[in-house]
Design a protein around this motif. Sequence first.
Motif, PDB file in Angstrom:
ATOM      1  N   ALA A 138     -19.865 -69.286 -48.275  1.00 16.22           N
ATOM      2  CA  ALA A 138     -19.103 -68.442 -49.202  1.00 16.22           C
ATOM      3  C   ALA A 138     -18.351 -67.401 -48.385  1.00 16.22           C
ATOM      4  N   VAL A 139     -17.239 -66.945 -48.938  1.00 16.98           N
ATOM      5  CA  VAL A 139     -16.454 -65.922 -48.248  1.00 16.98           C
ATOM      6  C   VAL A 139     -15.854 -64.987 -49.282  1.00 16.98           C
ATOM      7  N   CYS A 140     -15.761 -63.713 -48.905  1.00 16.92           N
ATOM      8  CA  CYS A 140     -15.118 -62.692 -49.731  1.00 16.92           C
ATOM      9  C   CYS A 140     -14.002 -62.075 -48.890  1.00 16.92           C
ATOM     10  N   TRP A 141     -12.771 -62.230 -49.344  1.00 18.18           N
ATOM     11  CA  TRP A 141     -11.594 -61.749 -48.612  1.00 18.18           C
ATOM     12  C   TRP A 141     -11.126 -60.410 -49.173  1.00 18.18           C
ATOM     13  N   HIS A 142     -10.574 -59.581 -48.301  1.00 19.55           N
ATOM     14  CA  HIS A 142     -10.033 -58.297 -48.737  1.00 19.55           C
ATOM     15  C   HIS A 142      -8.736 -57.996 -48.000  1.00 19.55           C
ATOM     16  N   THR A 143      -7.754 -57.459 -48.709  1.00 21.14           N
ATOM     17  CA  THR A 143      -6.668 -56.768 -48.023  1.00 21.14           C
ATOM     18  C   THR A 143      -7.120 -55.331 -47.822  1.00 21.14           C
ATOM     19  N   ALA A 144      -6.377 -54.584 -46.997  1.00 16.83           N
ATOM     20  CA  ALA A 144      -6.786 -53.214 -46.685  1.00 16.83           C
ATOM     21  C   ALA A 144      -5.566 -52.330 -46.501  1.00 16.83           C
ATOM     22  N   ASP A 145      -5.785 -51.041 -46.650  1.00 14.34           N
ATOM     23  CA  ASP A 145      -4.778 -50.043 -46.301  1.00 14.34           C
ATOM     24  C   ASP A 145      -4.647 -50.069 -44.780  1.00 14.34           C
ATOM     25  N   PRO A 146      -3.492 -50.490 -44.241  1.00 13.48           N
ATOM     26  CA  PRO A 146      -3.388 -50.628 -42.784  1.00 13.48           C
ATOM     27  C   PRO A 146      -3.568 -49.317 -42.029  1.00 13.48           C
ATOM     28  N   ALA A 147      -3.285 -48.186 -42.677  1.00 13.34           N
ATOM     29  CA  ALA A 147      -3.396 -46.897 -41.993  1.00 13.34           C
ATOM     30  C   ALA A 147      -4.835 -46.425 -41.868  1.00 13.34           C
ATOM     31  N   THR A 148      -5.679 -46.720 -42.866  1.00 13.61           N
ATOM     32  CA  THR A 148      -7.054 -46.225 -42.856  1.00 13.61           C
ATOM     33  C   THR A 148      -8.098 -47.331 -42.710  1.00 13.61           C
ATOM     34  N   GLY A 149      -7.710 -48.574 -42.982  1.00 13.70           N
ATOM     35  CA  GLY A 149      -8.672 -49.672 -42.977  1.00 13.70           C
ATOM     36  C   GLY A 149      -9.498 -49.760 -44.242  1.00 13.70           C
ATOM     37  N   LEU A 150      -9.201 -48.946 -45.262  1.00 12.20           N
ATOM     38  CA  LEU A 150      -9.974 -48.979 -46.498  1.00 12.20           C
ATOM     39  C   LEU A 150      -9.633 -50.230 -47.311  1.00 12.20           C
ATOM     40  N   VAL A 151     -10.657 -50.933 -47.735  1.00 12.10           N
ATOM     41  CA  VAL A 151     -10.479 -52.128 -48.560  1.00 12.10           C
ATOM     42  C   VAL A 151      -9.751 -51.753 -49.852  1.00 12.10           C
ATOM     43  N   ASN A 152      -8.747 -52.567 -50.256  1.00 10.21           N
ATOM     44  CA  ASN A 152      -8.035 -52.252 -51.498  1.00 10.21           C
ATOM     45  C   ASN A 152      -7.840 -53.452 -52.430  1.00 10.21           C
ATOM     46  N   SER A 153      -8.499 -54.585 -52.140  1.00  8.39           N
ATOM     47  CA  SER A 153      -8.488 -55.713 -53.080  1.00  8.39           C
ATOM     48  C   SER A 153      -9.645 -56.642 -52.739  1.00  8.39           C
ATOM     49  N   VAL A 154      -9.949 -57.560 -53.656  1.00  5.16           N
ATOM     50  CA  VAL A 154     -11.008 -58.531 -53.415  1.00  5.16           C
ATOM     51  C   VAL A 154     -10.553 -59.902 -53.906  1.00  5.16           C
ATOM     52  N   GLN A 155     -10.927 -60.939 -53.147  1.00  5.10           N
ATOM     53  CA  GLN A 155     -10.593 -62.310 -53.513  1.00  5.10           C
ATOM     54  C   GLN A 155     -11.710 -63.232 -53.040  1.00  5.10           C
ATOM     55  N   SER A 156     -12.249 -64.046 -53.930  1.00  7.30           N
ATOM     56  CA  SER A 156     -13.281 -65.018 -53.564  1.00  7.30           C
ATOM     57  C   SER A 156     -13.293 -66.150 -54.577  1.00  7.30           C
ATOM     58  N   GLU A 157     -13.315 -67.367 -54.071  1.00  5.75           N
ATOM     59  CA  GLU A 157     -13.448 -68.543 -54.931  1.00  5.75           C
ATOM     60  C   GLU A 157     -14.881 -69.064 -54.927  1.00  5.75           C
ATOM     61  N   ASP A 158     -15.767 -68.365 -54.206  1.00  6.87           N
ATOM     62  CA  ASP A 158     -17.167 -68.793 -54.079  1.00  6.87           C
ATOM     63  C   ASP A 158     -18.135 -67.906 -54.851  1.00  6.87           C
ATOM     64  N   LEU A 159     -17.825 -66.617 -54.946  1.00  2.39           N
ATOM     65  CA  LEU A 159     -18.764 -65.636 -55.476  1.00  2.39           C
ATOM     66  C   LEU A 159     -18.367 -65.185 -56.879  1.00  2.39           C
ATOM     67  N   ALA A 160     -19.350 -64.933 -57.719  1.00  9.21           N
ATOM     68  CA  ALA A 160     -19.096 -64.497 -59.096  1.00  9.21           C
ATOM     69  C   ALA A 160     -18.630 -63.040 -59.150  1.00  9.21           C
ATOM     70  N   LEU A 161     -19.010 -62.235 -58.149  1.00 10.22           N
ATOM     71  CA  LEU A 161     -18.645 -60.816 -58.068  1.00 10.22           C
ATOM     72  C   LEU A 161     -19.126 -60.021 -59.283  1.00 10.22           C
ATOM     73  N   ASP A 162     -20.266 -60.466 -59.850  1.00 11.23           N
ATOM     74  CA  ASP A 162     -20.796 -59.760 -61.009  1.00 11.23           C
ATOM     75  C   ASP A 162     -21.540 -58.484 -60.640  1.00 11.23           C
TER      76      ASP A 162
END
Length: 363
Positions: A47-71
Amino acid sequence: MGRRGARGVAARSAIEGMRELAGAGLAAPEVFRRADELLRPVLEFDAVCWHTADPATGLVNSVQSEDLALDQFEHAVRLEVWADDLATFPKIRRSGVHAETLSRAARGRLEESVRFREQVAPAGFGDELRAVFDAAGGMWGCAAFLRAPDRGPYLARHRELADVAARHLGNALRACHVPGGSAGGAPDGVDQGPAVLVLDRRNRLQALSGPAEDLLARLADPTPSSLTVPTSVAMAAEHARRTAHGLVVPQLPVRVWTRDDRWYLLHGAALRGGEAQDAVTVVASPASPAEVMPLYLAAYGLTAREQEVALLLVRGSDTRDVSRLLAMTPYTVQDHLKSVFTKTGVGSRQELIARIMLGGGRC
């Protein structure tokens, strides 16, 4: 060909595919889907959980996964912000590498990780490999790769392969933000003024201003989660709470790229007193050209020195000014200018200014 030889061929093929992603013209969700296809057979994750991030701070700003329910994703956000854990994304980045495994960071004692105890193990996984996607001085995304307990811990070859792949993913995500010629104005019918959201202690939406309703749709995560607001909004809120508790936080605000190709800045402020305890107001406003210019220059892959030269040019400096301000010869300035023009695809300073001020992109 032996097993080791076959693995080597597969790894080289995957890396070559990753290298090509930077020039494929894909948006971030498609970059992640293609990376999943290339890396799953060689990293051997479940399973994998992908994130984009704020390039200036590295703070995660989105989530994407086709494996996890994220409940239970709201708990994952709290752990990410509050827990001083092993192999977090910021710690991996500060270490100078691009990938690390939880088992290696814990020296085999996985139970010492709060993330393992409260998130990884309860979800049925045995080890986690995290990677940060840095390029041109910014962190454009990150990912957590999980594997079942019966596979055993990740091996050194997995971590080394992920480290190489992460560099190419950084370039691919960076390329998503190259200005595409959009005028950067307000979308039809959309008020580009600041949007205000009020969240309770569990980051549930309590109130919002008119522009906020439309903005929430444009900030929506690629994958639905247990959060009732986009990941970027929840991250801004949690870091505001850290600030209110007197704890160290990254440089804020949180920068986030919307679905209609615009940068927004999210500022969070914790409320005090009565029923408002731990409630937060998040104000989202369109980033100004001055605020996004460094991000666009990084998106083109300019080096730190080239970015300095380009910013001075955009702000009106001539060659002599740049030479004096950056303590370099005029010939060196001209060399940097040639590289800047080549990377940004322009032929003059006027074209460079127009390209950067117009903004736009594809993620």
